[in-house]
Structures are given as C-alpha cells and as structure tokens.
Design a protein around this motif. Sequence first.
Motif, mmCIF file in Angstrom:
data_model
loop_
_atom_site.group_PDB
_atom_site.id
_atom_site.type_symbol
_atom_site.label_atom_id
_atom_site.label_comp_id
_atom_site.label_asym_id
_atom_site.label_seq_id
_atom_site.Cartn_x
_atom_site.Cartn_y
_atom_site.Cartn_z
ATOM 1 N N ARG A 113 1.351 51.083 18.861
ATOM 2 C CA ARG A 113 1.401 51.259 17.399
ATOM 3 C C ARG A 113 0.087 51.714 16.792
ATOM 4 N NH1 ARG A 113 6.162 50.446 14.885
ATOM 5 N NH2 ARG A 113 5.388 51.407 13.006
ATOM 6 N N VAL A 114 -0.992 51.683 17.570
ATOM 7 C CA VAL A 114 -2.287 52.074 16.993
ATOM 8 C C VAL A 114 -2.678 53.462 17.507
ATOM 9 C CG1 VAL A 114 -3.120 49.738 16.605
ATOM 10 C CG2 VAL A 114 -3.498 50.804 18.826
ATOM 11 N N MET A 160 -1.527 42.266 15.311
ATOM 12 C CA MET A 160 -1.892 43.415 14.480
ATOM 13 C C MET A 160 -2.248 42.968 13.078
ATOM 14 S SD MET A 160 0.487 46.723 13.749
ATOM 15 C CE MET A 160 1.115 46.739 15.390
ATOM 16 N N HIS A 217 -7.217 45.600 19.663
ATOM 17 C CA HIS A 217 -5.972 45.430 20.409
ATOM 18 C C HIS A 217 -6.207 45.610 21.897
ATOM 19 C CE1 HIS A 217 -2.736 46.083 17.102
ATOM 20 N NE2 HIS A 217 -3.704 45.298 16.694
ATOM 21 N N SER A 267 -7.620 49.554 16.853
ATOM 22 C CA SER A 267 -7.299 50.039 18.206
ATOM 23 C C SER A 267 -8.129 49.311 19.251
ATOM 24 C CB SER A 267 -7.585 51.537 18.310
ATOM 25 O OG SER A 267 -6.727 52.268 17.490
ATOM 26 N N PRO A 273 -1.588 49.740 10.133
ATOM 27 C CA PRO A 273 -1.278 51.009 10.799
ATOM 28 C C PRO A 273 -0.266 51.838 10.007
ATOM 29 C CG PRO A 273 -1.291 49.235 12.401
ATOM 30 C CD PRO A 273 -1.395 48.603 11.061
ATOM 31 N N GLY A 303 3.194 40.979 19.063
ATOM 32 C CA GLY A 303 2.365 42.172 18.898
ATOM 33 C C GLY A 303 2.047 42.424 17.436
ATOM 34 N N MET A 345 -8.507 51.765 11.313
ATOM 35 C CA MET A 345 -7.665 51.973 12.497
ATOM 36 C C MET A 345 -8.435 51.966 13.809
ATOM 37 S SD MET A 345 -4.478 51.964 12.316
ATOM 38 C CE MET A 345 -4.848 50.539 11.364
ATOM 39 N N GLU A 399 -0.833 55.560 8.564
ATOM 40 C CA GLU A 399 0.106 56.669 8.843
ATOM 41 C C GLU A 399 0.528 57.338 7.540
ATOM 42 O OE1 GLU A 399 3.305 54.902 11.070
ATOM 43 O OE2 GLU A 399 1.902 54.104 12.545
ATOM 44 N N THR A 402 4.746 57.146 12.702
ATOM 45 C CA THR A 402 5.929 56.705 13.447
ATOM 46 C C THR A 402 7.187 57.035 12.639
ATOM 47 O OG1 THR A 402 5.602 54.549 12.453
ATOM 48 C CG2 THR A 402 4.781 54.838 14.688
ATOM 49 N N ILE A 434 3.841 47.131 22.177
ATOM 50 C CA ILE A 434 3.786 47.258 20.717
ATOM 51 C C ILE A 434 2.333 47.327 20.255
ATOM 52 C CG2 ILE A 434 4.231 46.059 18.523
ATOM 53 C CD1 ILE A 434 6.809 47.063 19.520
ATOM 54 N N MET A 435 1.481 46.426 20.800
ATOM 55 C CA MET A 435 0.078 46.362 20.345
ATOM 56 C C MET A 435 -0.657 47.665 20.610
ATOM 57 S SD MET A 435 -1.722 42.725 20.897
ATOM 58 C CE MET A 435 -1.119 42.240 22.478
ATOM 59 N N ILE A 436 -0.451 48.240 21.790
ATOM 60 C CA ILE A 436 -1.176 49.470 22.122
ATOM 61 C C ILE A 436 -0.456 50.680 21.540
ATOM 62 C CG2 ILE A 436 -2.034 50.923 24.002
ATOM 63 C CD1 ILE A 436 -3.545 48.344 23.816
#
Lengths: 281, 272, 277
Positions: free
Chosen positions: B163-164, C225, A257, A254, A231, C221, A250, A235, A42, B159-161
Amino acid sequence: MNFIIDLILKLGKVDRRWIFLIIGVVVMIPLFYPLGLPIRATATTQQAYDAMDALPKGSKVLVSCEYGPSTKPEIDPMVRAVLRHLFKNGHQIYVTCLWPDGQFLAEEALDEIGGGEFGLTYGEDYVLLGFRPGNEAVVKGIVSDLRKLYTIDSRGTKVTEIPMMDGIHRFEDFDFLFSASAGYPGTIEWVQYAVDPTDVQMSTGTTSIQVNEVMPYVAAGQVQGILAGMPGAAEYEALIGVPGIGTSGMDAQSIAHLVIVLFIVLGNIGYFIERKRSKKY
Amino acid sequence: MLWKRQIPILIVAVIGSLTLFGWFIDEPHIKAFVDDDATQWYDILASFAIFLGGFNLLKLQLQKVLRKQAGWQYSLFAIGGFFFAVVAGFFYKGNPDVAWGTHVTAKGTLFKWMFTYMFAPMQATMFALLAFFVASASYRAFRIRNFEATLLLVAGIIIMIGRVPLGSNISSWFIMYLLVLVAGIAVNLIFKNKQYTLGAVAGGIALVTAAGMSMGWPLDQPGIFYLPYLQEWIYKFPNVAGARSIMIGIGLGIFATSIRYILGIEKSYIGE
Amino acid sequence: MFGEVLGAWIAVFLTLAIFSFLYKDNPFYKIAEHIFVGVSAGYWMSMFFWTQIQPNLFGRLWPATHYEDGFWYGIYDVLGMISSSIFPAGGIDKGHDLHFIYLIPFALGTMMLLSLVQKLNWFARWGIAYTVGMAAGLRAYGYLNSNVLGQVKGTIIPLANSDLPVFSLLGASHFNNLIILVGVVTGLLYFFFSKEHTGKFGKVTRVGIYFLMISFGASFGFAVMGRISLLIGRFVELITFSSAQYHHATLWVLVIMVALLGYSAYTDKENPEAEVS
C-alpha cells in the motif's frame, strides 16, 4: 554461522526501548531527507476521485468532517485534497461536523483553501455549518430537516440569511456526500441513516484502522471508493496534481513499514531457531 | 423501586419502540417528534452526560488531594487543567469581537489557543505512542505458530508493503526470486537433502531468469507477484469476504441486543 | 505572536513529556497525563454546553422571539443577572420557538447532574434510559438495513455470466465472485456455535477461519499504517516548532528533558534502594 544464529537469538531478547529508538530514527530521517518515491493511486482511491470528478459543475456537495487532532495527520490531508478538487471543479461546498474538534480543523482547511488559495466567498461558495452533538441523531436530523438542526452556521449567522442555503432543506437536496471519518460517528452512520435510505451517493476517506470496517460498504456499492489513511490522501494529492502533507509523509511511512516487516521476519527467524534447538534437546 | 427500576425500563421500552417503529409510521406528529424533538433531546442528554463525567472527574481528583492519596500532587495538575479549560470556556474569551457561544469555535480566543497548543498536541501524541508499541509487539510477539497465523502475517505484510510507494517500486521479479529461496528452504526442511535443495533453488532461479529475459523484466508483470496488485486483490476479495461475514454477524447481534433492550430483557443500564 | 511562541513551547513540552513514557514512567509523563485529563474534561464540557445546551435547550425554553414581561421570563432575567453571557438580555436568539416540552429533557438532565450526590445516584437512570432507548431504536433499523440486508445484497453476485472473465486480478471475475461468496458463507458458518465444528462442518468452518485470518491480517497492516501516520504527524509538528521562529523550542525542551531523565537514571543506579515516586 553460529555467530549469526546467536546474534539473532540475542536480538530477540533486546530491550524494547531500542526498538522504540530505531522506529523513531527511521521515521524522522526521511522527513529530513525525502526519497521522492513515486505514488501510484490504488483502485479505490481512483474510484473516489472519478465519482467526484464526474459531478456536474455547480453541484451541492456536503463534506462532513468527523475527525480530531489525534487523527489529523491521516484525515486532514485528504480533506484538503478533496476540497481543492471540488473547489477547482466549481462546486458549492457545505461542511458539517459530527465531531466537535472537526469544526476547528475544517475551518482551518476551508479558510486556507477556499478563502486563501481559491479566493472564494464564504456564504456563496462554501459554508461551515459546524458541529452538532448527537452522533447518528444528527445524521437523521440532516436527512429529515436540516434547518431544524442548523438554525445558525458556525459563525452565528442564521441559515436563512446565507445565500447558498437557498433550496437546502434536507439531505436529498445535496448532490453528493464526502465523509472524512476517523471513527464513530462517521462513514458507517452516514451509510446507514442517510445514503441507504436516499438516492444521494457518497464517497469517504477514513483512517487506516477504520478501512476494513468500511470496505464491505465500498464493495457492495453503498460507498463510491475510499481514501485509506495517509497513503490514500497522498494518492489523491497525486491524482489532483497538488502534493501536500500526505505526500511528504509517504517516504517515512514506506521505510517504517519496511523496518517493521524486517523486525517481524527477524523475530520469526529467532523463534524458529529456538524451537529447533529446544526440539533437539 | 418503581422510580428506580420500573420507570427507566418503561422509558426504554416506549422511546425505543417509538424510534424503531417511527421509521415505518407516516403520521406527521409522530414523525416530527421522532425525527426532530426526540433526536434533540438525545443530543441534550448526551451533553448533560458529559457534564456529569466532568464533575465526577473533578470530584475524584479533589478527593485524592484532600485525602492525600498516592500521587495526589499530580491531581493538582488535573484540577488546574480542568479549571483553566472552564475559565477559557465560560469566563474569559480573549477576543472581545466574538460573541459568547461562537467563542468555542472562533479564532483568536483563549479556548482556541488551548485547543491548538494543549488539547490537540496531547491527544495526538497519546495516539502516536501506539506506533512504537505496535512495532515492539510485532517484533516480540508476532510468531508463525500455525497455518492461520501464517495467513494473518503474510496478508498483513503484503498490505503493509503493497500500500505504500515503496511497494510500487519493488519489481515482481524480486518477489519471484524471494519465493524461489523460500521454496528452497521448504525443500530442505522436507527432504533434508542438500542436492535436492540446490537443484530446486538453481532450477527456480533459472526458470525465473529465463521468463524475465523473455518478457523484458517489466516491473509489474506477472501481476500476481506485483505487491500493489496482490494487495489490491487481497484487500478487495478475501479481506472483504472475511470483513463482511464479521459485519453481518455484528449487525445481527446489534439488532438482537437492541430488541432485548426495548423488550426489557436486558437491564444492564440500571446495573442489573 | 507571543501567544503563539508560548503555545509552541507548551505544546512541545507536553508532546515530549508524553513521549518520555517510552523510556519509562516518569514525572514528566504523569504531569502531562493529568493535565490532559483535566483539560479534556473542561474542553468537552465547554464545547457541549455552548453548542447544545445553551442554544438548543435554553434557546427553546427562553427564545428571544417570545420575550415578554411575565413569570417565565422573570426567571430568565434572574438567571441573566447571574450570567449575562449564558442568558443575554432579551432572550436567546437562535431562531427557535418556545417549546415548554423541552422542560422534560431539562428535568432529565438535571436529574443526571444530581446523581453526583451519593443518595441520589439513581437519578441518572432516567436520562440514561432515554438515551439507551433512543440508541436501541435507531441502531436496530440502521444495522439491520445496512449491515445485514445491504451486505447480503452485495454478496449476491453473478457466478455464471458470459461477460465476466474466469479470472482477473483486479476487476470482477468468476473466481473473485466465488471467493467472496465462499468467504462470506464459510465465515458466517464459523460463527454458528450451536453445532459442534467437527467432521465436514468442521472442514467448512476451517475455510471460514482462513478468510477471517486474511481479514485480520489486512486489519493489522492497516493498523500499523495508521499508527505510523500519526507518529509522522507528531514529528512534523515537532520539526516545525524547532525552527528559529519558535526559538528552537523542540531542541531546548528535548535537551533539558534528556538531561534531567539521564541524571535521574544515574542517581537511581547509584541508589537502587531509593524509592521513585
């Protein structure tokens, strides 16, 4: 159709231990059977990477470890990735810790990467100054007179006898700061008491929970980029081309989430159905 | 009364003023005291406070055992754990090559063993428990009751989906089709007409398909429907705006509270 | 090696004992919780003593550089006979000079410890007052400078600049700068409670709430995480300790714990009146 609706309503009242079990399974399985999803950096991670990559060779970089075992899965991978990046670029690394348990974890990372992987020499290429209690008072002490605060390093050697400590008397003698922070004291204290009053730039890595507290500083230019949790660590590992613990977690992250989002959506569908039914009656 | 009340208030006023105005005074003795000695004293007193907390804990657990209160058997484990840590810290090094003092951070000592195999796993696991509770709470309590809750939920999900790595692999066209279906549900709720709903959904699908075919179905275009870009925008702009307003508010509040302590208006630290 | 294997089994037991709380509150969890409390207290005490009190306080009251025969170091020698690890022969060599002024924090700290005695519990106030005063002075400047002035400075961004595009998803643009300005101002106005949030002012503060909600959603969020990351970390360690090197510690402890908890659940079902302590 009614069967599906009733099922959704039943699921809304399920014992929460089933939810715990599903989360446990969903996190565990990708650790055994990774999906290998590609990782894309990012903008804020890229900014942190670019800031550290741009440092001239041989820069004196202060790395401050403010984390403990409870936040090790998020912060330790980013510390290791950053150390690898900095060692590869030939910088001198000075490690301090505002949290006591940060010292143990920093020592492990330094010995494995600096001493082991890169074959560097303690005292000449990297030094672990160690932990000092006092929270922001320690940051202030480093800014005004580091040698009064650190008379010895973590191994008990006097700082006057460590070659790479020559010329290091205060915070402004460093070229860059990276703070790996899990809470208080951490990034915010470094910004307030060290970076804002001086010209030294900094970047940071924080736990996911702390990201939103620190993000305004990044947006205001007080901090150059931020690695956000595991995350962010993954990255950074992708950017330096050395996958580590961050990357391996990760896939599990994923899927977990996705499952939580599905739980939320399912819960809300059930809520709307119930609301519609109660309005009807 | 003087010792219990006035002197603590005086200490706060003097030390607080000295520390605050020390930022602006260039006199070397004051600067040396404020920057070095005052901060060292703070560190030392913080350490004594830890000792106070530790001894207080021991006192309470011992009282529980001696008075045989409910669950006193578990207090034996607390006392045992405490004494084990104290022995590792003050009486038994485990590695004769390491000096007293550095043994709390050196390898091969009983203290390091205790940190690695007892303290660290327990602390980490206590925090990891929260993952389960956050999932359970999200499922059972997170409800879209009004527009604000919807905003919160949508921002959180993006954000949750986004960012991964999973988010990077979800095509923006998938999101567009999803939005067409959501629009169809909205049309159905408003007009309650099956024909309108069918028309809206079919039209939406046709439009998205046509656009996709003409652009060649790129994964990350249009950017506004690509989750990583969308989450980046939310994260850097509206989120920063909200977080910044909270931060400014908190900053002003802390400044005001600090001044109240220094002026002696706030006396909660002495129980008033 | 034995220490490592023993340590692994203990770590696995403590980890699974804490996780067993997810099933229900049970003796395994209570044992682990109490051990955690005791070990934490002892750990922090040892850590702070050896990194702060001994080198920085005692190291300044009895530094090795000023060691001499006399009354002051006579006290030190007596203390050295009680504990030669804390007070090694010849003074404490941490590179400090002798500073008698450090008797002040020593006295304040001792008063804090004496406050454990019920009659003397007001003794702690002086030490607490010092830390409160110090923190108040430090934070007043720090938060005003960085959290208020720094953030206001960061919000002063161009709304009319020919170099910037009108809209850009990721980079600076007029639209994005406007979002930040409007969001910060309306968010701050929401916290102004001296005026009732009605009429036009109410509409403006409503916009502020929307920005705050987006921020809270983002925080939610990130919170999810963070927690999942911690869980992944624990599972990675449990998987490591399930290997043959550690004699499959995770598997054995898990089987035994599940069996015992299952048996306890079965007997509770048989005897619902029986009290579970």
